[in-house]
Design a protein around this motif. Structure first.
Motif, short mmCIF file in Angstrom:
data_model
loop_
_atom_site.label_atom_id
_atom_site.label_comp_id
_atom_site.label_asym_id
_atom_site.label_seq_id
_atom_site.Cartn_x
_atom_site.Cartn_y
_atom_site.Cartn_z
N ASN A 180 0.82 -1.21 0.00
CA ASN A 180 0.00 0.00 0.00
C ASN A 180 0.85 1.27 0.00
OD1 ASN A 180 -2.56 -1.10 -0.31
ND2 ASN A 180 -2.72 -1.53 1.87
N ALA A 181 1.99 1.23 0.68
CA ALA A 181 2.90 2.38 0.67
C ALA A 181 3.41 2.62 -0.75
CB ALA A 181 4.06 2.15 1.63
N GLN A 182 3.67 1.53 -1.48
CA GLN A 182 4.14 1.66 -2.86
C GLN A 182 3.00 2.11 -3.78
OE1 GLN A 182 7.44 1.42 -3.03
NE2 GLN A 182 7.27 0.75 -0.90
N LEU A 183 1.84 1.45 -3.65
CA LEU A 183 0.71 1.75 -4.53
C LEU A 183 0.21 3.19 -4.36
CD1 LEU A 183 -1.40 -1.55 -4.32
CD2 LEU A 183 0.11 -0.81 -6.16
N ALA A 184 0.41 3.76 -3.17
CA ALA A 184 -0.02 5.14 -2.92
C ALA A 184 0.74 6.13 -3.81
CB ALA A 184 0.19 5.49 -1.45
N GLY A 200 1.38 5.63 -6.94
CA GLY A 200 0.92 5.50 -8.32
C GLY A 200 -0.07 6.58 -8.70
N SER A 201 -0.31 6.69 -10.02
CA SER A 201 -1.37 7.60 -10.43
C SER A 201 -2.27 6.89 -11.43
CB SER A 201 -0.79 8.88 -11.03
OG SER A 201 -0.08 8.61 -12.21
N PRO A 202 -3.51 6.62 -11.11
CA PRO A 202 -4.07 6.93 -9.80
C PRO A 202 -3.56 5.94 -8.74
CG PRO A 202 -5.66 5.69 -11.09
CD PRO A 202 -4.47 5.95 -11.99
N PRO A 203 -3.51 6.37 -7.48
CA PRO A 203 -3.08 5.44 -6.43
C PRO A 203 -4.09 4.30 -6.29
CG PRO A 203 -3.67 7.59 -5.51
CD PRO A 203 -3.81 7.69 -7.00
N SER A 204 -3.60 3.12 -5.95
CA SER A 204 -4.53 2.03 -5.67
C SER A 204 -4.22 1.48 -4.29
CB SER A 204 -4.46 0.96 -6.76
OG SER A 204 -3.16 0.45 -6.89
N PHE A 205 -4.96 0.46 -3.89
CA PHE A 205 -4.95 0.03 -2.50
C PHE A 205 -5.26 -1.47 -2.43
CE2 PHE A 205 -7.10 -0.57 1.60
CZ PHE A 205 -6.18 0.02 2.45
N VAL A 206 -4.60 -2.16 -1.53
CA VAL A 206 -4.85 -3.58 -1.29
C VAL A 206 -5.45 -3.71 0.11
CG1 VAL A 206 -3.73 -5.81 -0.91
CG2 VAL A 206 -2.98 -4.36 -2.78
N SER A 207 -6.62 -4.34 0.20
CA SER A 207 -7.19 -4.55 1.53
C SER A 207 -6.94 -5.97 2.03
CB SER A 207 -8.68 -4.23 1.55
OG SER A 207 -9.35 -4.95 0.56
N ASP A 208 -7.05 -6.97 1.14
CA ASP A 208 -6.72 -8.35 1.50
C ASP A 208 -5.69 -8.87 0.50
OD1 ASP A 208 -6.59 -11.19 1.64
OD2 ASP A 208 -8.57 -11.26 2.55
N LEU A 209 -4.47 -9.00 0.97
CA LEU A 209 -3.34 -9.38 0.13
C LEU A 209 -3.62 -10.63 -0.70
CD1 LEU A 209 -0.37 -8.63 -0.51
CD2 LEU A 209 0.30 -10.16 1.33
N PHE A 210 -4.18 -11.66 -0.07
CA PHE A 210 -4.37 -12.93 -0.76
C PHE A 210 -5.47 -12.87 -1.81
CE2 PHE A 210 -2.79 -14.79 3.50
CZ PHE A 210 -1.48 -14.53 3.14
N SER A 250 -4.14 -7.43 -11.50
CA SER A 250 -4.11 -5.99 -11.77
C SER A 250 -3.33 -5.22 -10.70
CB SER A 250 -5.51 -5.43 -11.97
OG SER A 250 -6.27 -5.58 -10.81
N LYS A 251 -3.51 -5.57 -9.43
CA LYS A 251 -2.76 -4.89 -8.35
C LYS A 251 -1.27 -5.21 -8.45
CE LYS A 251 -6.27 -3.18 -5.94
NZ LYS A 251 -6.88 -2.00 -6.51
N LEU A 252 -0.98 -6.43 -8.87
CA LEU A 252 0.41 -6.84 -9.06
C LEU A 252 1.04 -5.98 -10.16
CD1 LEU A 252 2.51 -8.82 -8.07
CD2 LEU A 252 1.58 -10.52 -9.67
N LEU A 253 0.31 -5.76 -11.24
CA LEU A 253 0.80 -4.91 -12.32
C LEU A 253 0.93 -3.46 -11.85
CD1 LEU A 253 -1.13 -6.40 -15.38
CD2 LEU A 253 1.31 -6.62 -14.86
N ASP A 254 -0.04 -2.99 -11.04
CA ASP A 254 0.06 -1.64 -10.47
C ASP A 254 1.36 -1.50 -9.69
OD1 ASP A 254 -2.46 -1.00 -11.47
OD2 ASP A 254 -3.49 -1.18 -9.52
N LEU A 255 1.65 -2.49 -8.86
CA LEU A 255 2.85 -2.47 -8.03
C LEU A 255 4.11 -2.42 -8.89
CD1 LEU A 255 4.21 -2.70 -5.23
CD2 LEU A 255 4.08 -5.19 -5.50
N LEU A 256 4.16 -3.27 -9.92
CA LEU A 256 5.34 -3.31 -10.78
C LEU A 256 5.50 -2.01 -11.57
CD1 LEU A 256 5.17 -7.01 -12.00
CD2 LEU A 256 6.63 -6.03 -10.22
N GLU A 257 4.38 -1.39 -11.93
CA GLU A 257 4.46 -0.10 -12.63
C GLU A 257 5.08 0.96 -11.73
OE1 GLU A 257 0.76 -0.21 -15.83
OE2 GLU A 257 0.46 0.84 -13.95
#
Length: 112
Positions: free
Chosen positions: A15-19, A21-31, A38-45
């Motif tokens: 979440n610290a990393q995703l914040a 991003g633009s737009p920022p995204s958020f993970v509530s349940d990791l698993f 899509s969140k994995l791609l957000d993180l890598l971006e």
């Protein structure tokens, strides 16, 4: 117990990393949240500064394609992915997800 601590810690890190991003995204349940890729791609971006090609939609085909894109990107960056495969990520297997996130954390902090 140990798994819950890791899950919380890794969720906070992601979440610290995703914040950033633009737009920022958020993970509530990791698993659950990494299952469609899509969140994995957000993180890598955010981590790489590169845009990732992604499939729109919620179907299994799109999930598989997004996860495959993420894993191929990591392999291209010479990140060692041991026993991490698409079905395990789609199933949200805790040990696999934690291993994947830990590998990404190590890569990001070692390579920078």
């Amino acid at each position: 117990e140990h798994e819950q601590i890791q899950k919380r810690t890794f969720t906070n890190w992601i979440n610290a990393q995703l914040a950033k991003g633009s737009p920022p995204s958020f993970v509530s349940d990791l698993f659950c949240d990494l299952r469609d890729g899509s969140k994995l791609l957000d993180l890598l971006e955010v981590m790489s500064g590169q845009m990732m090609k992604r499939q729109k939609g919620r179907g299994v085909f799109q999930q598989r394609a997004n996860i495959e894109t993420a894993l191929k990107f990591l392999k291209k960056k010479n990140v060692k992915l041991v026993n991490i495969n698409i079905p395990d990520i789609i199933d949200g297997r805790p040990s696999i997800i934690l291993g994947l996130v830990w590998t990404v954390i190590l890569h990001c902090h070692v390579s920078t």
